[in-house]
Design a protein around this motif. Sequence first.
Motif, PDB file in Angstrom:
ATOM      1  N   PRO A  21      50.587 -42.438 -87.346  1.00 59.95           N
ATOM      2  CA  PRO A  21      50.164 -43.499 -88.273  1.00 59.95           C
ATOM      3  C   PRO A  21      50.495 -43.194 -89.733  1.00 59.95           C
ATOM      4  O   PRO A  21      50.790 -44.111 -90.514  1.00 59.95           O
ATOM      5  CB  PRO A  21      48.645 -43.573 -88.062  1.00 59.95           C
ATOM      6  CG  PRO A  21      48.413 -42.986 -86.713  1.00 59.95           C
ATOM      7  CD  PRO A  21      49.448 -41.914 -86.575  1.00 59.95           C
ATOM      8  N   VAL A  22      50.435 -41.917 -90.100  1.00 59.79           N
ATOM      9  CA  VAL A  22      50.761 -41.549 -91.487  1.00 59.79           C
ATOM     10  C   VAL A  22      52.244 -41.764 -91.753  1.00 59.79           C
ATOM     11  O   VAL A  22      52.650 -42.279 -92.806  1.00 59.79           O
ATOM     12  CB  VAL A  22      50.364 -40.079 -91.763  1.00 59.79           C
ATOM     13  CG1 VAL A  22      50.913 -39.620 -93.115  1.00 59.79           C
ATOM     14  CG2 VAL A  22      48.843 -39.928 -91.730  1.00 59.79           C
ATOM     15  N   GLY A  23      53.068 -41.376 -90.793  1.00 62.47           N
ATOM     16  CA  GLY A  23      54.514 -41.473 -90.992  1.00 62.47           C
ATOM     17  C   GLY A  23      55.063 -42.867 -90.850  1.00 62.47           C
ATOM     18  O   GLY A  23      56.055 -43.231 -91.505  1.00 62.47           O
ATOM     19  N   ARG A  24      54.456 -43.679 -90.013  1.00 63.61           N
ATOM     20  CA  ARG A  24      54.959 -45.039 -89.764  1.00 63.61           C
ATOM     21  C   ARG A  24      54.295 -46.014 -90.732  1.00 63.61           C
ATOM     22  O   ARG A  24      53.113 -46.323 -90.620  1.00 63.61           O
ATOM     23  CB  ARG A  24      54.642 -45.445 -88.322  1.00 63.61           C
ATOM     24  CG  ARG A  24      55.194 -46.792 -87.910  1.00 63.61           C
ATOM     25  CD  ARG A  24      56.685 -46.737 -87.686  1.00 63.61           C
ATOM     26  NE  ARG A  24      57.183 -48.003 -87.148  1.00 63.61           N
ATOM     27  CZ  ARG A  24      58.446 -48.247 -86.848  1.00 63.61           C
ATOM     28  NH1 ARG A  24      59.351 -47.296 -87.049  1.00 63.61           N
ATOM     29  NH2 ARG A  24      58.814 -49.398 -86.367  1.00 63.61           N
ATOM     30  N   TYR A  57      58.943 -40.574 -82.298  1.00 59.10           N
ATOM     31  CA  TYR A  57      58.728 -39.542 -83.314  1.00 59.10           C
ATOM     32  C   TYR A  57      59.769 -39.652 -84.430  1.00 59.10           C
ATOM     33  O   TYR A  57      59.442 -39.545 -85.620  1.00 59.10           O
ATOM     34  CB  TYR A  57      58.813 -38.155 -82.683  1.00 59.10           C
ATOM     35  CG  TYR A  57      57.560 -37.680 -81.992  1.00 59.10           C
ATOM     36  CD1 TYR A  57      56.300 -37.838 -82.558  1.00 59.10           C
ATOM     37  CD2 TYR A  57      57.636 -37.018 -80.756  1.00 59.10           C
ATOM     38  CE1 TYR A  57      55.157 -37.390 -81.925  1.00 59.10           C
ATOM     39  CE2 TYR A  57      56.491 -36.549 -80.121  1.00 59.10           C
ATOM     40  CZ  TYR A  57      55.258 -36.742 -80.710  1.00 59.10           C
ATOM     41  OH  TYR A  57      54.128 -36.287 -80.081  1.00 59.10           O
ATOM     42  N   TYR A  58      61.020 -39.858 -84.055  1.00 55.52           N
ATOM     43  CA  TYR A  58      62.109 -39.923 -85.041  1.00 55.52           C
ATOM     44  C   TYR A  58      61.921 -41.112 -85.986  1.00 55.52           C
ATOM     45  O   TYR A  58      62.080 -40.982 -87.208  1.00 55.52           O
ATOM     46  CB  TYR A  58      63.453 -40.027 -84.320  1.00 55.52           C
ATOM     47  CG  TYR A  58      64.649 -39.862 -85.230  1.00 55.52           C
ATOM     48  CD1 TYR A  58      65.217 -38.612 -85.422  1.00 55.52           C
ATOM     49  CD2 TYR A  58      65.195 -40.946 -85.908  1.00 55.52           C
ATOM     50  CE1 TYR A  58      66.317 -38.438 -86.266  1.00 55.52           C
ATOM     51  CE2 TYR A  58      66.284 -40.798 -86.753  1.00 55.52           C
ATOM     52  CZ  TYR A  58      66.842 -39.539 -86.919  1.00 55.52           C
ATOM     53  OH  TYR A  58      67.927 -39.385 -87.760  1.00 55.52           O
ATOM     54  N   MET A  63      57.688 -32.005 -83.758  1.00 51.48           N
ATOM     55  CA  MET A  63      56.783 -32.517 -82.732  1.00 51.48           C
ATOM     56  C   MET A  63      57.349 -32.313 -81.330  1.00 51.48           C
ATOM     57  O   MET A  63      56.619 -31.934 -80.402  1.00 51.48           O
ATOM     58  CB  MET A  63      56.501 -34.000 -82.975  1.00 51.48           C
ATOM     59  CG  MET A  63      55.727 -34.277 -84.260  1.00 51.48           C
ATOM     60  SD  MET A  63      54.124 -33.438 -84.366  1.00 51.48           S
ATOM     61  CE  MET A  63      53.243 -34.211 -83.026  1.00 51.48           C
ATOM     62  N   MET A  64      58.645 -32.537 -81.155  1.00 51.22           N
ATOM     63  CA  MET A  64      59.246 -32.338 -79.835  1.00 51.22           C
ATOM     64  C   MET A  64      59.253 -30.862 -79.453  1.00 51.22           C
ATOM     65  O   MET A  64      59.132 -30.522 -78.274  1.00 51.22           O
ATOM     66  CB  MET A  64      60.668 -32.905 -79.810  1.00 51.22           C
ATOM     67  CG  MET A  64      60.741 -34.438 -79.829  1.00 51.22           C
ATOM     68  SD  MET A  64      59.883 -35.223 -78.435  1.00 51.22           S
ATOM     69  CE  MET A  64      60.872 -34.653 -77.041  1.00 51.22           C
ATOM     70  N   SER A  65      59.373 -29.987 -80.445  1.00 50.97           N
ATOM     71  CA  SER A  65      59.312 -28.548 -80.151  1.00 50.97           C
ATOM     72  C   SER A  65      57.921 -28.171 -79.655  1.00 50.97           C
ATOM     73  O   SER A  65      57.773 -27.430 -78.670  1.00 50.97           O
ATOM     74  CB  SER A  65      59.657 -27.733 -81.399  1.00 50.97           C
ATOM     75  OG  SER A  65      60.991 -27.961 -81.795  1.00 50.97           O
TER      76      SER A  65
END
Length: 553
Positions: free
Chosen positions: A213-216, A318-319, A330-332
């Motif tokens: 939510p912060v990033g989007r 995520y991207y 996040m994927m890591s």
Amino acid sequence: MSDESSEVRKASANHGTTVLANEDAAVLARLGYKQELRRNFTMIEVFGISFSIMGLLPSIASTLTYSIAAGPVGMVWGWFLATGLLFVVGLAMADLGSAMPTSGGLYWWTHFFASPKTRNPLSFLVGYSNTLGLVGGLCSIDYGFALMFLSVIVIARDGAWTPSNGTIYGVFLVTVLCHGVLASVMSRIMGKLQTIFVVLNFVLIFATIIALPVGRKNRNAGGYIFGQVENQTTWPNGWAFMLSWLCPIWTVGSFDSCVHISEEAANATKAVPYGILMSIGSCWLFGFILNIVISACMNPDIATLLPGTYGQPMAQIYYDALGKNGALGMMSLLFIVQFLMGVSILVAASRQSWAFSRDGALPFSRFFRPISETFGCIPLRAVWGCVFLTAILGLLSLIAPAAAQAVFSLSVAGNNVAWAIPILCRVVWGQAKFKPGPFYTGDRMSPIIAWAAVIFLAFGVILCMFPVGGPNPTAESMNYTVVINSAVWGGALAYYYLDAYKWFTGPKITLDLDDLSESQEKALADEGLEVENLADARTGSISHPEEMSEKMA
């Protein structure tokens, strides 16, 4: 004075632990088995092994293609409804697990409750379906790890590289071997590791709930999240919604691991039901929240997410929200948690395989049966037997993804059958023989819950056999689940009726008179067993207390 007080408390704690261990051994003795494994798992650690196998967010990420095809309604409400029904299954299994906690619980319960004519073949079928279902789950988890690991490389190269099937299998094979090593050398602290695995799962969950939510910046409205219906399949909208249930059905599985670890659990009659229900309940709640957050932050043009530039919808989500570096981070974390899932399910699979070998049902049972004291009283050979079988089954990924997915389906269809049959046997033939443990849903509700669980599990088996893209599939999009699972079930029954019926008579008694404590002898006496003749019967088989008494008399 304080030193004396400390010594008193320590002595009291040690006495309590000894009493509890004796009670656990006595419960196991009632089932015909002597204590061979160390009880290293506390109640919270039993929950931990189940919850870490589920690996909530990595599993959602791996199976998001099923639910996202039906849009936010499929993701949010499909999760809520299907996981609620899985909780009902957990209640039915918790009733049995509390009453009769043993590593081979599912096939043991089947043999105990089924009719005399059906108990041997059904127990044989459940044992094989459950064993191969757990190995299929290990295949699925480690293959998912390989895809996640490689998706990080794809993101790092800006989508300019695509891994081949050979590359995927190479990562898969190395992962399986690493899990075998870890399950072998870390057995003494495996229970403690489950707590760490749970913490890492929650770190990933809360990181996603906060970061997306912060990033989007342009988040989707509530009407879209809770009411938007999509259909990226060629099935009718209603069936596309039902197919979205495959995401939670795949994710919230392997809670029978609590049963398989029961002979290593302290206070097993309470730890097993607690582990089952807490793991399902946690996934129900946090999975619902995660699906709401993902629906709020994903691109509303769902076609761009299937499968997305990076091979997985979650990587694309995520991207889009966090950019390249955020997605890499996040994927890591996602594939690290996925890796830990594999360790836990290998432990569960090896315990079921060992228990089935203990009763002489698996090929080479004499080889897989011994316990390794050197590595901490674990079934070391069973661990590596599961590793070897997983590596062989994974070779199907070199043929085509559809073939690999069919093997992975064992973790759903195979386990659903293994869960449903003992529950069904109990309500059809064995209700009068059922003696509840400390956890019990009650005389009135327990049979209703059991029937609801059986119906849902049967529906889940049918559901996972449908081609997810729509009717009239091609060879590449065909769902071969029915082929693989029919081969397992048909093969197990054929093996029984052609040969195994001559020697498989059900779970074997492993108790030795010289090993019995007073509490164990009392527990057996309470069951009406002739303890003085028990040593002569240790190579026999058991089906229920009445028959066991006859064999021992």
